[in-house]
Write a protein that holds these residues in place. Structure first.
Motif, PDB file in Angstrom:
ATOM      1  N   CYS A   1     -41.313   0.985 -19.114  1.00  0.00           N
ATOM      2  CA  CYS A   1     -41.160  -0.473 -19.224  1.00  0.00           C
ATOM      3  C   CYS A   1     -40.618  -1.091 -17.939  1.00  0.00           C
ATOM      4  O   CYS A   1     -40.084  -2.207 -17.966  1.00  0.00           O
ATOM      5  CB  CYS A   1     -40.230  -0.827 -20.389  1.00  0.00           C
ATOM      6  SG  CYS A   1     -40.763  -0.223 -21.991  1.00  0.00           S
ATOM      7  N   ALA A   2     -40.706  -0.389 -16.855  1.00  0.00           N
ATOM      8  CA  ALA A   2     -40.141  -0.880 -15.598  1.00  0.00           C
ATOM      9  C   ALA A   2     -41.019  -1.972 -14.990  1.00  0.00           C
ATOM     10  O   ALA A   2     -42.220  -1.773 -14.820  1.00  0.00           O
ATOM     11  CB  ALA A   2     -39.983   0.263 -14.606  1.00  0.00           C
ATOM     12  N   PRO A   3     -40.420  -3.109 -14.668  1.00  0.00           N
ATOM     13  CA  PRO A   3     -41.184  -4.143 -13.958  1.00  0.00           C
ATOM     14  C   PRO A   3     -41.255  -3.795 -12.467  1.00  0.00           C
ATOM     15  O   PRO A   3     -40.371  -3.118 -11.944  1.00  0.00           O
ATOM     16  CB  PRO A   3     -40.346  -5.404 -14.186  1.00  0.00           C
ATOM     17  CG  PRO A   3     -38.947  -4.898 -14.336  1.00  0.00           C
ATOM     18  CD  PRO A   3     -39.065  -3.539 -14.993  1.00  0.00           C
ATOM     19  N   HIS A   4     -42.298  -4.246 -11.832  1.00  0.00           N
ATOM     20  CA  HIS A   4     -42.473  -4.054 -10.389  1.00  0.00           C
ATOM     21  C   HIS A   4     -42.781  -5.420  -9.781  1.00  0.00           C
ATOM     22  O   HIS A   4     -43.937  -5.718  -9.469  1.00  0.00           O
ATOM     23  CB  HIS A   4     -43.598  -3.059 -10.113  1.00  0.00           C
ATOM     24  CG  HIS A   4     -43.408  -1.741 -10.774  1.00  0.00           C
ATOM     25  ND1 HIS A   4     -42.466  -0.833 -10.355  1.00  0.00           N
ATOM     26  CD2 HIS A   4     -43.992  -1.187 -11.863  1.00  0.00           C
ATOM     27  CE1 HIS A   4     -42.499   0.220 -11.131  1.00  0.00           C
ATOM     28  NE2 HIS A   4     -43.417   0.030 -12.061  1.00  0.00           N
ATOM     29  N   PRO A   5     -41.766  -6.280  -9.623  1.00  0.00           N
ATOM     30  CA  PRO A   5     -42.013  -7.665  -9.201  1.00  0.00           C
ATOM     31  C   PRO A   5     -42.690  -7.789  -7.842  1.00  0.00           C
ATOM     32  O   PRO A   5     -43.404  -8.751  -7.601  1.00  0.00           O
ATOM     33  CB  PRO A   5     -40.625  -8.302  -9.182  1.00  0.00           C
ATOM     34  CG  PRO A   5     -39.646  -7.236  -9.452  1.00  0.00           C
ATOM     35  CD  PRO A   5     -40.363  -6.005  -9.855  1.00  0.00           C
TER      36      PRO A   5
ATOM     37  N   GLN B   1     -48.049  -8.810 -16.011  1.00  0.00           N
ATOM     38  CA  GLN B   1     -47.442  -7.490 -16.028  1.00  0.00           C
ATOM     39  C   GLN B   1     -45.931  -7.576 -16.202  1.00  0.00           C
ATOM     40  O   GLN B   1     -45.325  -6.738 -16.864  1.00  0.00           O
ATOM     41  CB  GLN B   1     -47.780  -6.703 -14.752  1.00  0.00           C
ATOM     42  CG  GLN B   1     -49.216  -6.279 -14.658  1.00  0.00           C
ATOM     43  CD  GLN B   1     -50.095  -7.342 -14.011  1.00  0.00           C
ATOM     44  OE1 GLN B   1     -49.674  -8.435 -13.698  1.00  0.00           O
ATOM     45  NE2 GLN B   1     -51.367  -6.999 -13.830  1.00  0.00           N
ATOM     46  N   LEU B   2     -45.318  -8.599 -15.591  1.00  0.00           N
ATOM     47  CA  LEU B   2     -43.871  -8.774 -15.747  1.00  0.00           C
ATOM     48  C   LEU B   2     -43.515  -9.120 -17.191  1.00  0.00           C
ATOM     49  O   LEU B   2     -42.546  -8.603 -17.748  1.00  0.00           O
ATOM     50  CB  LEU B   2     -43.348  -9.843 -14.790  1.00  0.00           C
ATOM     51  CG  LEU B   2     -43.455  -9.498 -13.304  1.00  0.00           C
ATOM     52  CD1 LEU B   2     -43.015 -10.673 -12.446  1.00  0.00           C
ATOM     53  CD2 LEU B   2     -42.650  -8.258 -12.965  1.00  0.00           C
ATOM     54  N   LEU B   3     -44.313  -9.984 -17.816  1.00  0.00           N
ATOM     55  CA  LEU B   3     -44.093 -10.309 -19.224  1.00  0.00           C
ATOM     56  C   LEU B   3     -44.299  -9.076 -20.101  1.00  0.00           C
ATOM     57  O   LEU B   3     -43.548  -8.846 -21.057  1.00  0.00           O
ATOM     58  CB  LEU B   3     -45.032 -11.427 -19.678  1.00  0.00           C
ATOM     59  CG  LEU B   3     -44.685 -12.837 -19.212  1.00  0.00           C
ATOM     60  CD1 LEU B   3     -45.819 -13.795 -19.509  1.00  0.00           C
ATOM     61  CD2 LEU B   3     -43.391 -13.316 -19.850  1.00  0.00           C
TER      62      LEU B   3
END
Length: 195
Positions: A159-163, A170-172
């Protein structure tokens, strides 16, 4: 025949539709480049086996692209693969549902809703974890703490975001994944407390 390559390294977030269009365009261009008499190295494949063999022997692009067949296989990589439904579904508060509904698909507002729900669920997890820590020392407690650590490790991994590289969708998705995992863990810990 001239091999056609699609460089997918810069287009990881491209939609499935764009990949299909690129694939069709590549096939048309390859057909246009085939010699009319069928002679020489550019002869068109006459069967699916010939096409597969030709694609399999095509060299990789020097700029890191992939062949059309490889690009078709990689399109499934656009959807994160997660081990089970605990990453996708949970019983969340009605307040969260109302917030999402009121956000009217506006990303910054959806992010606010998600952050509020995550904070709520994380507070519940902290309370459940504190109760776990207050238990007398035992092998059962040690196993429970190990299971908690493994659960959170998997959550962070999937569940890691990659901003720096992900788009808003993808962030949502990463935020939703984390909310679901935390909420599901709280329910599991509360069920253990009832035993």
């Amino acid at each position: 025949m001239t091999a056609m390559y699609i460089d997918t390294s810069a287009n990881k977030g491209a939609s499935l539709g764009k990949g299909v269009v690129a694939l069709l365009l590549s096939a048309v261009l390859l057909a246009c480049h085939a010699p009319a008499d069928g002679q020489g190295t550019g002869a068109a494949a006459t069967s699916p086996e010939d096409a597969t063999a030709a694609t399999a022997s095509a060299p990789e692009s020097p700029i890191g692209g992939t062949t059309v067949a490889e690009a078709e296989e990689d399109e499934d990589d656009l959807v994160p693969k997660r081990p089970d439904d605990s990453y996708r579904m949970a019983n969340l508060r009605p307040e969260y549902d109302r917030c999402i509904e009121a956000a009217d698909a506006v990303t910054p507002e959806l992010l606010v809703c998600g952050q509020e729900e995550l904070e709520y669920q994380e507070k519940r997890l902290e309370e459940a974890f504190a109760r776990m820590l207050a238990m007398p020392d035992s092998e059962e407690k040690d196993a429970l703490l190990d299971a908690q650590a493994a659960y959170m490790h998997d959550t962070n991994r999937h569940c890691a975001p990659h901003p720096e590289q992900d788009g808003q969708g993808q962030l949502l998705d990463a935020l939703s994944c984390r909310i679901n995992r935390v909420a599901n863990r709280v329910e599991a810990l509360q069920a253990l407390e009832l035993k």
